[in-house]
Design a protein around this motif. Structure first.
Motif, PDB file in Angstrom:
ATOM      1  N   THR A 133       0.825  -1.199   0.000  1.00 35.42           N
ATOM      2  CA  THR A 133       0.000   0.000   0.000  1.00 35.42           C
ATOM      3  C   THR A 133       0.864   1.256   0.000  1.00 35.42           C
ATOM      4  O   THR A 133       0.583   2.224  -0.721  1.00 35.42           O
ATOM      5  N   GLU A 134       1.913   1.250   0.809  1.00 32.77           N
ATOM      6  CA  GLU A 134       2.819   2.396   0.819  1.00 32.77           C
ATOM      7  C   GLU A 134       3.450   2.609  -0.553  1.00 32.77           C
ATOM      8  O   GLU A 134       3.560   3.746  -1.031  1.00 32.77           O
ATOM      9  N   ALA A 135       3.874   1.510  -1.193  1.00 33.70           N
ATOM     10  CA  ALA A 135       4.501   1.617  -2.508  1.00 33.70           C
ATOM     11  C   ALA A 135       3.506   2.110  -3.551  1.00 33.70           C
ATOM     12  O   ALA A 135       3.865   2.877  -4.455  1.00 33.70           O
ATOM     13  N   ASP A 136       2.256   1.675  -3.445  1.00 39.27           N
ATOM     14  CA  ASP A 136       1.225   2.167  -4.365  1.00 39.27           C
ATOM     15  C   ASP A 136       1.082   3.679  -4.249  1.00 39.27           C
ATOM     16  O   ASP A 136       1.044   4.403  -5.248  1.00 39.27           O
ATOM     17  N   ARG A 137       0.989   4.179  -3.032  1.00 36.68           N
ATOM     18  CA  ARG A 137       0.730   5.604  -2.809  1.00 36.68           C
ATOM     19  C   ARG A 137       1.913   6.465  -3.231  1.00 36.68           C
ATOM     20  O   ARG A 137       1.739   7.489  -3.902  1.00 36.68           O
ATOM     21  N   ILE A 138       3.115   6.050  -2.825  1.00 40.31           N
ATOM     22  CA  ILE A 138       4.304   6.805  -3.236  1.00 40.31           C
ATOM     23  C   ILE A 138       4.496   6.713  -4.748  1.00 40.31           C
ATOM     24  O   ILE A 138       4.863   7.692  -5.403  1.00 40.31           O
ATOM     25  N   GLY A 139       4.221   5.548  -5.308  1.00 42.06           N
ATOM     26  CA  GLY A 139       4.396   5.342  -6.740  1.00 42.06           C
ATOM     27  C   GLY A 139       3.548   6.274  -7.587  1.00 42.06           C
ATOM     28  O   GLY A 139       4.027   6.820  -8.591  1.00 42.06           O
ATOM     29  N   VAL A 140       2.286   6.486  -7.189  1.00 39.60           N
ATOM     30  CA  VAL A 140       1.446   7.380  -7.988  1.00 39.60           C
ATOM     31  C   VAL A 140       1.932   8.822  -7.892  1.00 39.60           C
ATOM     32  O   VAL A 140       1.823   9.590  -8.866  1.00 39.60           O
ATOM     33  N   GLU A 141       2.505   9.194  -6.739  1.00 38.25           N
ATOM     34  CA  GLU A 141       3.015  10.562  -6.631  1.00 38.25           C
ATOM     35  C   GLU A 141       4.266  10.745  -7.479  1.00 38.25           C
ATOM     36  O   GLU A 141       4.417  11.770  -8.150  1.00 38.25           O
ATOM     37  N   ILE A 142       5.164   9.785  -7.457  1.00 39.68           N
ATOM     38  CA  ILE A 142       6.367   9.878  -8.290  1.00 39.68           C
ATOM     39  C   ILE A 142       5.969   9.989  -9.761  1.00 39.68           C
ATOM     40  O   ILE A 142       6.497  10.827 -10.507  1.00 39.68           O
ATOM     41  N   ALA A 143       5.028   9.147 -10.184  1.00 40.65           N
ATOM     42  CA  ALA A 143       4.591   9.167 -11.581  1.00 40.65           C
ATOM     43  C   ALA A 143       3.959  10.506 -11.933  1.00 40.65           C
ATOM     44  O   ALA A 143       4.240  11.086 -12.992  1.00 40.65           O
ATOM     45  N   ALA A 144       3.101  11.015 -11.055  1.00 39.98           N
ATOM     46  CA  ALA A 144       2.432  12.285 -11.322  1.00 39.98           C
ATOM     47  C   ALA A 144       3.434  13.422 -11.445  1.00 39.98           C
ATOM     48  O   ALA A 144       3.336  14.266 -12.347  1.00 39.98           O
ATOM     49  N   ARG A 145       4.406  13.462 -10.541  1.00 40.83           N
ATOM     50  CA  ARG A 145       5.423  14.523 -10.587  1.00 40.83           C
ATOM     51  C   ARG A 145       6.265  14.442 -11.860  1.00 40.83           C
ATOM     52  O   ARG A 145       6.790  15.458 -12.341  1.00 40.83           O
ATOM     53  N   ALA A 146       6.398  13.237 -12.405  1.00 37.29           N
ATOM     54  CA  ALA A 146       7.189  13.043 -13.622  1.00 37.29           C
ATOM     55  C   ALA A 146       6.379  13.298 -14.892  1.00 37.29           C
ATOM     56  O   ALA A 146       6.923  13.211 -15.998  1.00 37.29           O
ATOM     57  N   GLY A 147       5.087  13.611 -14.732  1.00 32.96           N
ATOM     58  CA  GLY A 147       4.255  13.908 -15.890  1.00 32.96           C
ATOM     59  C   GLY A 147       3.516  12.717 -16.453  1.00 32.96           C
ATOM     60  O   GLY A 147       3.060  12.754 -17.610  1.00 32.96           O
ATOM     61  N   TYR A 148       3.349  11.668 -15.657  1.00 29.74           N
ATOM     62  CA  TYR A 148       2.583  10.495 -16.082  1.00 29.74           C
ATOM     63  C   TYR A 148       1.271  10.446 -15.306  1.00 29.74           C
ATOM     64  O   TYR A 148       1.236  10.701 -14.093  1.00 29.74           O
ATOM     65  N   ASN A 149       0.203  10.104 -16.008  1.00 34.27           N
ATOM     66  CA  ASN A 149      -1.132  10.114 -15.425  1.00 34.27           C
ATOM     67  C   ASN A 149      -1.217   9.104 -14.287  1.00 34.27           C
ATOM     68  O   ASN A 149      -1.101   7.899 -14.526  1.00 34.27           O
ATOM     69  N   PRO A 150      -1.429   9.558 -13.046  1.00 32.26           N
ATOM     70  CA  PRO A 150      -1.464   8.612 -11.917  1.00 32.26           C
ATOM     71  C   PRO A 150      -2.652   7.660 -11.968  1.00 32.26           C
ATOM     72  O   PRO A 150      -2.608   6.600 -11.354  1.00 32.26           O
ATOM     73  N   GLN A 151      -3.691   8.026 -12.713  1.00 32.62           N
ATOM     74  CA  GLN A 151      -4.851   7.138 -12.823  1.00 32.62           C
ATOM     75  C   GLN A 151      -4.512   5.857 -13.579  1.00 32.62           C
ATOM     76  O   GLN A 151      -5.263   4.879 -13.505  1.00 32.62           O
ATOM     77  N   ALA A 152      -3.379   5.861 -14.279  1.00 31.31           N
ATOM     78  CA  ALA A 152      -2.951   4.652 -14.982  1.00 31.31           C
ATOM     79  C   ALA A 152      -2.647   3.519 -14.017  1.00 31.31           C
ATOM     80  O   ALA A 152      -2.667   2.346 -14.404  1.00 31.31           O
TER      81      ALA A 152
END
Length: 276
Positions: free
Chosen positions: A207-226
């Protein structure tokens, strides 16, 4: 003269074990919380150097074996795609760990049918072509995978699990010997540990990896909804999965629900990144 019966030995062993555990453990804050707010402190008894050394050895062995069968970075276009995404994500890891800028990051693409990817402590990572091809991943979904695996490394989940196992192994051995319960009883204690502590901790890590992962992706310009569509594809690939109480991963419904909430939370970061 004091007669040390089993009850006295057990109490003494527990006291000694507690003292050893408390003396060896250190509470660490591996990452900053970020927008997703992952700020749980972790207890560690295994040094980061031990984990990183083991990780480097494992990475070298895995990549050497892949190279030997011509399966390491064999598709130039695929490697370029993965490295482009990974490098954009790596640039955002400092949000959670400033020291991650100094990690010796390395990206490998392994040609194999496995639906798999991992990032080891210290930044060595491998993406398997089976993951990309079988799930027909978009760039946003591939970013969700890599971001999730990076989060495990940033949070030092491998070190935390090793620390838990080290403490549990010591405790089980001492208590089993003190109680005189033998091999069968010791196995029972091991299974109890896995059911009551080991597996729930693994779910917490995911769960922690899921949450941090979407933030890293979003900050990098990738849609976190993916991340939501990614795990929907994973569910279709892997079937129903094991029951919740036996799984080291969150149930698919719980995971999708949590990812939906946190993907929405970091959406402004994605919109800001895309607006640059």
């Amino acid at each position: 003269m004091i007669v040390w019966n089993r009850h006295h030995i057990l109490k003494s062993s527990v006291a000694v074990l507690t003292a050893l555990t408390l003396g060896a453990c250190g509470t660490v804050q591996t990452t900053q919380g970020g927008v997703v707010g992952v700020d749980r402190k972790q207890m560690m008894v295994v040094s980061p150097e031990q984990i990183e050394q083991a990780s480097q050895q494992a990475y070298a062995k895995t990549t050497a074996e892949a190279r030997g069968r011509g399966a390491l970075n064999s598709n130039a276009a695929q490697v370029a795609r993965v490295k482009k995404i990974a490098n954009l994500l790596i640039a955002q890891t400092a949000t959670f760990r400033p020291d991650a800028r100094n990690w010796q990051w390395e990206v490998s693409v392994i040609s194999a049918p496995d639906v798999n990817a991992w990032v080891m402590p210290g930044g060595k990572m491998a993406i398997y072509t089976g993951l990309i091809e079988k799930l027909q991943l978009t760039d946003d979904e591939l970013a969700a995978v890599i971001g999730h695996e990076m989060a495990h490394a940033l949070r030092e989940h491998a070190r935390e699990r090793a620390s838990e196992q080290a403490v549990a192994g010591l405790g089980i051995s001492v208590l089993a010997a003190a109680a005189g319960i033998g091999d069968a009883g010791q196995k029972g204690m091991e299974f109890a540990y896995q059911g009551l502590l080991g597996l729930p901790n693994s779910r917490r890590h995911e769960t922690e990896a899921d949450r941090i992962g979407v933030e890293i992706a979003a900050r990098a310009g990738y849609n976190p909804q993916a991340a939501v569509s990614l795990w929907q594809k994973m569910g279709q690939q892997g079937g129903g999965g094991p029951p919740k109480f036996l799984s080291t991963h969150p149930p698919r419904e719980d995971r999708l629900s949590d990812l939906t909430v946190y993907a929405q939370r970091v959406m402004p970061l994605y919109q800001q990144a895309k607006g640059k």
